[in-house]
Design a protein around this motif. Structure first.
Motif, PDB file in Angstrom:
ATOM      1  N   TRP A   1      -2.068  14.373  -0.756  1.00 25.34           N
ATOM      2  CA  TRP A   1      -2.846  13.931   0.411  1.00 25.34           C
ATOM      3  C   TRP A   1      -4.202  13.405  -0.032  1.00 25.34           C
ATOM      4  O   TRP A   1      -4.699  12.399   0.487  1.00 25.34           O
ATOM      5  CB  TRP A   1      -3.030  15.106   1.376  1.00 25.34           C
ATOM      6  N   LEU A   2      -4.788  14.044  -1.035  1.00 25.84           N
ATOM      7  CA  LEU A   2      -6.108  13.643  -1.508  1.00 25.84           C
ATOM      8  C   LEU A   2      -6.078  12.252  -2.133  1.00 25.84           C
ATOM      9  O   LEU A   2      -7.057  11.504  -2.039  1.00 25.84           O
ATOM     10  CB  LEU A   2      -6.627  14.671  -2.526  1.00 25.84           C
ATOM     11  N   VAL A   3      -4.967  11.879  -2.754  1.00 25.27           N
ATOM     12  CA  VAL A   3      -4.839  10.529  -3.311  1.00 25.27           C
ATOM     13  C   VAL A   3      -4.989   9.494  -2.199  1.00 25.27           C
ATOM     14  O   VAL A   3      -5.748   8.514  -2.323  1.00 25.27           O
ATOM     15  CB  VAL A   3      -3.479  10.351  -4.015  1.00 25.27           C
ATOM     16  N   ALA A   4      -4.251   9.699  -1.098  1.00 25.00           N
ATOM     17  CA  ALA A   4      -4.311   8.763   0.024  1.00 25.00           C
ATOM     18  C   ALA A   4      -5.698   8.752   0.663  1.00 25.00           C
ATOM     19  O   ALA A   4      -6.158   7.719   1.155  1.00 25.00           O
ATOM     20  CB  ALA A   4      -3.246   9.123   1.061  1.00 25.00           C
ATOM     21  N   TRP A   5      -6.369   9.896   0.657  1.00 23.13           N
ATOM     22  CA  TRP A   5      -7.726   9.981   1.224  1.00 23.13           C
ATOM     23  C   TRP A   5      -8.714   9.203   0.351  1.00 23.13           C
ATOM     24  O   TRP A   5      -9.605   8.522   0.855  1.00 23.13           O
ATOM     25  CB  TRP A   5      -8.136  11.450   1.326  1.00 23.13           C
ATOM     26  N   LEU A   6      -8.554   9.298  -0.964  1.00 22.88           N
ATOM     27  CA  LEU A   6      -9.520   8.709  -1.886  1.00 22.88           C
ATOM     28  C   LEU A   6      -9.403   7.198  -2.031  1.00 22.88           C
ATOM     29  O   LEU A   6     -10.413   6.501  -2.173  1.00 22.88           O
ATOM     30  CB  LEU A   6      -9.350   9.339  -3.277  1.00 22.88           C
ATOM     31  N   LYS A   7      -8.188   6.675  -2.028  1.00 24.20           N
ATOM     32  CA  LYS A   7      -7.966   5.274  -2.405  1.00 24.20           C
ATOM     33  C   LYS A   7      -8.835   4.277  -1.644  1.00 24.20           C
ATOM     34  O   LYS A   7      -9.446   3.394  -2.273  1.00 24.20           O
ATOM     35  CB  LYS A   7      -6.483   4.932  -2.278  1.00 24.20           C
ATOM     36  N   PRO A   8      -8.941   4.343  -0.314  1.00 26.49           N
ATOM     37  CA  PRO A   8      -9.792   3.357   0.360  1.00 26.49           C
ATOM     38  C   PRO A   8     -11.280   3.587   0.153  1.00 26.49           C
ATOM     39  O   PRO A   8     -12.090   2.713   0.408  1.00 26.49           O
ATOM     40  CB  PRO A   8      -9.408   3.532   1.838  1.00 26.49           C
ATOM     41  N   LYS A   9     -11.641   4.776  -0.339  1.00 28.58           N
ATOM     42  CA  LYS A   9     -13.050   5.112  -0.497  1.00 28.58           C
ATOM     43  C   LYS A   9     -13.605   4.702  -1.857  1.00 28.58           C
ATOM     44  O   LYS A   9     -14.812   4.515  -2.016  1.00 28.58           O
ATOM     45  CB  LYS A   9     -13.255   6.612  -0.262  1.00 28.58           C
ATOM     46  N   VAL A  10     -12.723   4.620  -2.862  1.00 23.57           N
ATOM     47  CA  VAL A  10     -13.186   4.230  -4.196  1.00 23.57           C
ATOM     48  C   VAL A  10     -12.314   3.094  -4.714  1.00 23.57           C
ATOM     49  O   VAL A  10     -11.571   3.255  -5.682  1.00 23.57           O
ATOM     50  CB  VAL A  10     -13.183   5.440  -5.165  1.00 23.57           C
ATOM     51  N   PRO A  11     -12.399   1.919  -4.095  1.00 18.97           N
ATOM     52  CA  PRO A  11     -11.588   0.787  -4.525  1.00 18.97           C
ATOM     53  C   PRO A  11     -11.899   0.419  -5.970  1.00 18.97           C
ATOM     54  O   PRO A  11     -13.044   0.443  -6.403  1.00 18.97           O
ATOM     55  CB  PRO A  11     -11.999  -0.332  -3.554  1.00 18.97           C
ATOM     56  N   GLY A  12     -10.847   0.121  -6.716  1.00 19.27           N
ATOM     57  CA  GLY A  12     -11.042  -0.253  -8.113  1.00 19.27           C
ATOM     58  C   GLY A  12     -10.876   0.901  -9.084  1.00 19.27           C
ATOM     59  O   GLY A  12     -10.772   0.686 -10.292  1.00 19.27           O
ATOM     60  N   ILE A  13     -10.869   2.129  -8.566  1.00 18.27           N
ATOM     61  CA  ILE A  13     -10.645   3.302  -9.409  1.00 18.27           C
ATOM     62  C   ILE A  13      -9.172   3.697  -9.319  1.00 18.27           C
ATOM     63  O   ILE A  13      -8.641   3.902  -8.226  1.00 18.27           O
ATOM     64  CB  ILE A  13     -11.520   4.497  -8.963  1.00 18.27           C
ATOM     65  N   LYS A  14      -8.507   3.814 -10.446  1.00 20.07           N
ATOM     66  CA  LYS A  14      -7.106   4.223 -10.460  1.00 20.07           C
ATOM     67  C   LYS A  14      -7.010   5.716 -10.167  1.00 20.07           C
ATOM     68  O   LYS A  14      -7.664   6.528 -10.821  1.00 20.07           O
ATOM     69  CB  LYS A  14      -6.461   3.917 -11.814  1.00 20.07           C
ATOM     70  N   ILE A  15      -6.197   6.057  -9.183  1.00 21.38           N
ATOM     71  CA  ILE A  15      -6.032   7.454  -8.779  1.00 21.38           C
ATOM     72  C   ILE A  15      -4.562   7.830  -8.942  1.00 21.38           C
ATOM     73  O   ILE A  15      -3.687   7.156  -8.398  1.00 21.38           O
ATOM     74  CB  ILE A  15      -6.481   7.674  -7.327  1.00 21.38           C
ATOM     75  N   THR A  16      -4.304   8.878  -9.678  1.00 18.56           N
ATOM     76  CA  THR A  16      -2.947   9.288  -9.991  1.00 18.56           C
ATOM     77  C   THR A  16      -2.738  10.744  -9.625  1.00 18.56           C
ATOM     78  O   THR A  16      -3.576  11.590  -9.962  1.00 18.56           O
ATOM     79  CB  THR A  16      -2.656   9.117 -11.502  1.00 18.56           C
ATOM     80  N   HIS A  17      -1.643  11.027  -8.937  1.00 20.66           N
ATOM     81  CA  HIS A  17      -1.298  12.434  -8.717  1.00 20.66           C
ATOM     82  C   HIS A  17      -0.356  12.888  -9.822  1.00 20.66           C
ATOM     83  O   HIS A  17       0.677  12.266 -10.068  1.00 20.66           O
ATOM     84  CB  HIS A  17      -0.623  12.646  -7.360  1.00 20.66           C
ATOM     85  N   VAL A  18      -0.714  13.977 -10.482  1.00 16.49           N
ATOM     86  CA  VAL A  18       0.123  14.549 -11.541  1.00 16.49           C
ATOM     87  C   VAL A  18       0.513  15.961 -11.115  1.00 16.49           C
ATOM     88  O   VAL A  18      -0.328  16.860 -11.118  1.00 16.49           O
ATOM     89  CB  VAL A  18      -0.616  14.590 -12.888  1.00 16.49           C
ATOM     90  N   PRO A  19       1.746  16.179 -10.726  1.00 15.41           N
ATOM     91  CA  PRO A  19       2.154  17.524 -10.294  1.00 15.41           C
ATOM     92  C   PRO A  19       2.121  18.506 -11.457  1.00 15.41           C
ATOM     93  O   PRO A  19       2.594  18.206 -12.557  1.00 15.41           O
ATOM     94  CB  PRO A  19       3.581  17.306  -9.771  1.00 15.41           C
ATOM     95  N   SER A  20       1.530  19.679 -11.227  1.00 15.70           N
ATOM     96  CA  SER A  20       1.504  20.688 -12.286  1.00 15.70           C
ATOM     97  C   SER A  20       2.806  21.481 -12.320  1.00 15.70           C
ATOM     98  O   SER A  20       3.093  22.158 -13.306  1.00 15.70           O
ATOM     99  CB  SER A  20       0.311  21.635 -12.109  1.00 15.70           C
ATOM    100  N   ARG A  21       3.576  21.405 -11.261  1.00 17.39           N
ATOM    101  CA  ARG A  21       4.922  21.977 -11.179  1.00 17.39           C
ATOM    102  C   ARG A  21       4.916  23.508 -11.262  1.00 17.39           C
ATOM    103  O   ARG A  21       3.933  24.131 -11.624  1.00 17.39           O
ATOM    104  CB  ARG A  21       5.831  21.405 -12.270  1.00 17.39           C
TER     105      ARG A  21
END
Length: 312
Positions: free
Chosen positions: A286-306
């Motif tokens: 959810w945080l990835v989707a929240w961040l993307k429009p706020k920091v355009p140009g920064i690559k955001i990746t979710h990495v599951p710790s499992r």
């Protein structure tokens, strides 16, 4: 702003995970309507400066949390500097050694984790200074100049709760959500076996632990991800009278024994333990989707710790 410093890709190829990401995008899109001014400010900030620091990203999130910054919180910087210029962001449940290595691989130098980095709730490291495992992880973060911030208290205090929003979207239960009774869901009756199968498929879980009759009908569900604790579990059971309680983890001598005794008494109460990490992982997505429009140009990746545990 007052702050206290102190195979993975395979998961995305599961059908349930692809559906979740699409569903979560729609959910986040709706919630963005109340935060447009912050999005514009953040976007302008990035476009003007072409760089953004760890502190600026943390501040963006705190702007949307009522009462933030908190006087007492575990959401502190665990490694790195607030002044670090962010090259990429990784969100995750636990900043494990594997996750750190993945961050290096994708060029990220800022990890936002939901849970502790150093094996205790407060991330106290005084007792670990001579430990080889702690030193290996701390040195790995320092070597690659990676900042780690825990976002636990704040994401749960966000309106709406980011972890719960992500989990509800992952399960496909948005239409059953009642903000006045946040953890109780009333769904069309389904067998416990079918409910477990649904949860496993949607969350990408291989195995769960449970108590109950698999043929039992379940309609009233108490959903408490993570580790809410036995007292809260039992108090919510007393209040909501669910058919089943689904949680991340539970002390075996608390909630588990209560459910066992309740069933011996004759109550048709079931318990499903999803696992702590997997039950709250959708919140990190959810945080990835929240961040993307706020920091355009920064690559955001979710990495599951499992879930690190295996079963035989």
């Amino acid at each position: 702003m007052k702050l206290y410093i102190k195979d993975l890709n395979a998961a995305y190829n599961q059908p349930g995970r692809r559906k979740f990401i699409t569903s979560l995008g729609k959910t986040i899109g709706a919630s963005m309507l109340i935060t447009t001014p912050v999005i514009t400010t953040a976007g302008d900030l990035f476009r003007q400066n072409k760089t953004i620091t760890v502190k600026q990203i943390i501040d963006l999130f705190l702007q949307e949390v009522p009462g933030a910054p908190f006087d007492k919180t575990v959401d502190t910087l665990k490694a790195g500097s607030l002044d670090t210029k962010v090259t990429g962001i990784v969100t995750t449940m636990f900043a494990t050694v594997e996750v750190i290595r993945k961050a290096v691989d994708v060029g990220a130098n800022f990890i936002i984790a939901h849970e502790p980095t150093y094996y205790n709730h407060q991330d106290d490291t005084a007792w670990l200074e001579q430990d080889a495992v702690y030193r290996y992880k701390a040195d790995l973060l320092k070597k690659h100049n990676i900042a780690v911030w825990r976002n636990h208290d704040y994401i749960h205090s966000h309106k709406p709760d980011g972890v719960q929003t992500g989990l509800v979207a992952a399960l496909g239960w948005q239409k059953y959500y009642n903000p006045d009774i946040r953890n109780r869901f009333v769904i069309p009756a389904i067998s416990l076996q079918a409910l477990i199968a649904h949860s496993k498929e949607k969350l990408g879980i291989q195995t769960v632990r449970y108590i109950g009759d698999l043929s039992q009908s379940c309609a009233r569900i108490l959903l408490l991800p993570g580790a809410s604790g036995g007292t809260r579990h039992i108090e919510e059971i007393m209040k909501e009278k669910p058919d089943v309680i689904i949680c991340g983890e539970a002390q075996e001598w608390e909630t588990v024994e209560y459910v066992r005794d309740a069933r011996a008494k004759g109550d048709k109460l079931a318990l499903v333990l999803l696992g702590h990490a997997v039950s709250e992982e959708p919140g990190a997505e959810w945080l990835v989707a929240w961040l993307k429009p706020k920091v355009p140009g920064i690559k955001i990746t979710h990495v599951p710790s499992r879930n690190p545990l295996s079963f035989i």
